[in-house]
Design a protein around this motif. Structure first.
Motif, PDB file in Angstrom:
ATOM      1  N   THR A 129      36.793  21.848 -12.844  1.00  0.00           N
ATOM      2  CA  THR A 129      36.075  22.179 -11.626  1.00  0.00           C
ATOM      3  C   THR A 129      34.586  21.939 -11.812  1.00  0.00           C
ATOM      4  OG1 THR A 129      37.710  23.897 -11.112  1.00  0.00           O
ATOM      5  CG2 THR A 129      35.604  23.976  -9.924  1.00  0.00           C
ATOM      6  N   LYS A 130      33.986  21.158 -10.945  1.00  0.00           N
ATOM      7  CA  LYS A 130      32.571  20.851 -11.038  1.00  0.00           C
ATOM      8  C   LYS A 130      31.755  21.954 -10.371  1.00  0.00           C
ATOM      9  CE  LYS A 130      33.799  17.058 -12.937  1.00  0.00           C
ATOM     10  NZ  LYS A 130      33.751  16.949 -14.415  1.00  0.00           N
ATOM     11  N   THR A 131      30.662  22.315 -10.998  1.00  0.00           N
ATOM     12  CA  THR A 131      29.775  23.345 -10.458  1.00  0.00           C
ATOM     13  C   THR A 131      28.333  22.850 -10.533  1.00  0.00           C
ATOM     14  OG1 THR A 131      29.562  24.412 -12.629  1.00  0.00           O
ATOM     15  CG2 THR A 131      31.316  25.212 -11.181  1.00  0.00           C
ATOM     16  N   GLY A 132      27.421  23.639  -9.947  1.00  0.00           N
ATOM     17  CA  GLY A 132      26.002  23.324 -10.042  1.00  0.00           C
ATOM     18  C   GLY A 132      25.667  21.958  -9.472  1.00  0.00           C
ATOM     19  N   PHE A 149      27.050  19.749  -6.268  1.00  0.00           N
ATOM     20  CA  PHE A 149      26.093  19.513  -5.191  1.00  0.00           C
ATOM     21  C   PHE A 149      25.823  18.029  -4.971  1.00  0.00           C
ATOM     22  CE2 PHE A 149      21.666  19.128  -3.681  1.00  0.00           C
ATOM     23  CZ  PHE A 149      21.783  19.812  -2.472  1.00  0.00           C
ATOM     24  N   ALA A 150      25.754  17.275  -6.066  1.00  0.00           N
ATOM     25  CA  ALA A 150      25.482  15.833  -5.992  1.00  0.00           C
ATOM     26  C   ALA A 150      26.472  15.100  -6.898  1.00  0.00           C
ATOM     27  CB  ALA A 150      24.048  15.533  -6.407  1.00  0.00           C
ATOM     28  N   PRO A 151      27.703  14.917  -6.454  1.00  0.00           N
ATOM     29  CA  PRO A 151      28.742  14.306  -7.292  1.00  0.00           C
ATOM     30  C   PRO A 151      28.363  12.931  -7.828  1.00  0.00           C
ATOM     31  CG  PRO A 151      29.693  15.219  -5.288  1.00  0.00           C
ATOM     32  CD  PRO A 151      28.209  15.268  -5.118  1.00  0.00           C
ATOM     33  N   GLU A 152      27.539  12.201  -7.080  1.00  0.00           N
ATOM     34  CA  GLU A 152      27.160  10.862  -7.527  1.00  0.00           C
ATOM     35  C   GLU A 152      26.361  10.891  -8.828  1.00  0.00           C
ATOM     36  OE1 GLU A 152      24.329  12.081  -4.157  1.00  0.00           O
ATOM     37  OE2 GLU A 152      26.430  12.335  -4.720  1.00  0.00           O
ATOM     38  N   ILE A 153      25.519  11.914  -9.020  1.00  0.00           N
ATOM     39  CA  ILE A 153      24.732  11.980 -10.250  1.00  0.00           C
ATOM     40  C   ILE A 153      25.621  12.290 -11.439  1.00  0.00           C
ATOM     41  CG2 ILE A 153      24.091  14.428 -10.266  1.00  0.00           C
ATOM     42  CD1 ILE A 153      21.727  11.492 -10.980  1.00  0.00           C
ATOM     43  N   GLU A 154      26.687  13.041 -11.181  1.00  0.00           N
ATOM     44  CA  GLU A 154      27.645  13.340 -12.266  1.00  0.00           C
ATOM     45  C   GLU A 154      28.372  12.066 -12.686  1.00  0.00           C
ATOM     46  OE1 GLU A 154      31.419  14.566 -14.146  1.00  0.00           O
ATOM     47  OE2 GLU A 154      31.229  13.618 -12.175  1.00  0.00           O
ATOM     48  N   VAL A 155      28.671  11.219 -11.726  1.00  0.00           N
ATOM     49  CA  VAL A 155      29.301   9.934 -12.032  1.00  0.00           C
ATOM     50  C   VAL A 155      28.337   9.042 -12.804  1.00  0.00           C
ATOM     51  CG1 VAL A 155      30.261   7.816 -11.043  1.00  0.00           C
ATOM     52  CG2 VAL A 155      30.887  10.034 -10.077  1.00  0.00           C
ATOM     53  N   PHE A 156      27.085   9.005 -12.367  1.00  0.00           N
ATOM     54  CA  PHE A 156      26.092   8.187 -13.062  1.00  0.00           C
ATOM     55  C   PHE A 156      25.934   8.633 -14.513  1.00  0.00           C
ATOM     56  CE2 PHE A 156      23.703   7.556  -8.779  1.00  0.00           C
ATOM     57  CZ  PHE A 156      24.670   6.650  -8.378  1.00  0.00           C
ATOM     58  N   LEU A 157      25.909   9.936 -14.716  1.00  0.00           N
ATOM     59  CA  LEU A 157      25.771  10.473 -16.075  1.00  0.00           C
ATOM     60  C   LEU A 157      26.939  10.041 -16.961  1.00  0.00           C
ATOM     61  CD1 LEU A 157      24.497  14.099 -15.367  1.00  0.00           C
ATOM     62  CD2 LEU A 157      23.305  12.371 -16.724  1.00  0.00           C
TER      63      LEU A 157
END
Length: 241
Positions: A141-144, A148-156
């Motif tokens: 489960t994604k938090t924080g 809020f900005a799933p695209e930045i999590e993908v970029f990371l």
């Protein structure tokens, strides 16, 4: 061809700790000369102090860094302090290498990054690399910020932890030393510094070596930055206990 020594008094004073630590400390509390050079280069490059960076790069190359390793440090920088600092650092490295060539110094180019052969997606590779770095499974489960900005999590995952961390010019541990050096130097990113100091411990860098890292930040960048890094490190070590 005979190798010349870069004889600049300021350089000797600025990076004196590398000699002291390497000769007088026990193995589990001492960073290698190469590791110390990575910290010095990354920290002053993150600050944008190009005069100190030139000294740090000369010292690093004298300490056995290859040109490609020094270059990789400066490439890695952009993920944490932006393209401008990274590009200025690379321009400085070009100048340093050219001047050393003109003085008859032959530096090793070193291996290029290996080609990645994998059928997995970059996201999956990045996810697995992050799990290895942290030593714990990735949460489903994604938090924080990730929620809020799933695209930045993908970029990371795809870019930072796949594209960059998979480049084997530097090891995971070396990249983390570069990372904490940048974070400690720019300041104001204590949660990220705390996370990456924990990763350093997970990768086998000892608490004594991280104390030396703080000393090197003080020497390369300043007392304020070292004090902040030291406070975060003590918090991390208390949690580990």
């Amino acid at each position: 061809m005979k190798r010349f020594v870069y004889k600049v008094p300021v350089l000797v004073m600025l990076f004196m700790s590398t000699v002291v630590y390497s000769k007088n400390s026990v193995k589990d509390t001492t960073l290698s000369m190469k590791q110390q050079s990575l910290i010095s280069i990354a920290s002053v490059a993150a600050k944008g102090d190009l005069a100190k960076l030139e000294l740090a790069l000369n010292s690093g190359l004298d300490n056995g860094l290859t040109i490609n390793q020094a270059r990789e440090v400066l490439v890695h920088l952009y993920a944490y302090c932006g393209f401008p600092r990274s590009l200025r650092g690379l321009q400085t490295l070009i100048t340093v290498v050219d001047r050393r060539k003109n003085r008859g110094i032959v530096d090793q180019q070193g291996p290029e990054a290996s080609r990645i052969e994998s059928a997995e997606t970059k996201y999956e590779r990045g996810r697995k690399n992050l799990e290895q770095l942290r030593g714990v499974p990735e949460k489903e489960t994604k938090t924080g910020y990730a929620a809020f900005a799933p695209e930045i999590e993908v970029f990371l995952k795809e870019h930072l932890f796949a594209d960059l961390f998979e480049r084997d010019v530097l090891t995971f541990a070396e990249r983390e030393l570069v990372t904490v050096s940048v974070l400690a130097s720019i300041g104001g990113v204590e949660p990220m510094l705390k996370s990456h100091l924990g990763i350093c411990l997970n990768l086998g860098i000892t608490s004594g070596q991280l104390q030396q890292f703080v000393d090197l930040i003080k020497l390369s960048v300043g007392k304020k930055e070292a004090k902040g890094a030291g406070a975060v490190l003590q918090e991390v070590l208390e949690i580990k206990k």
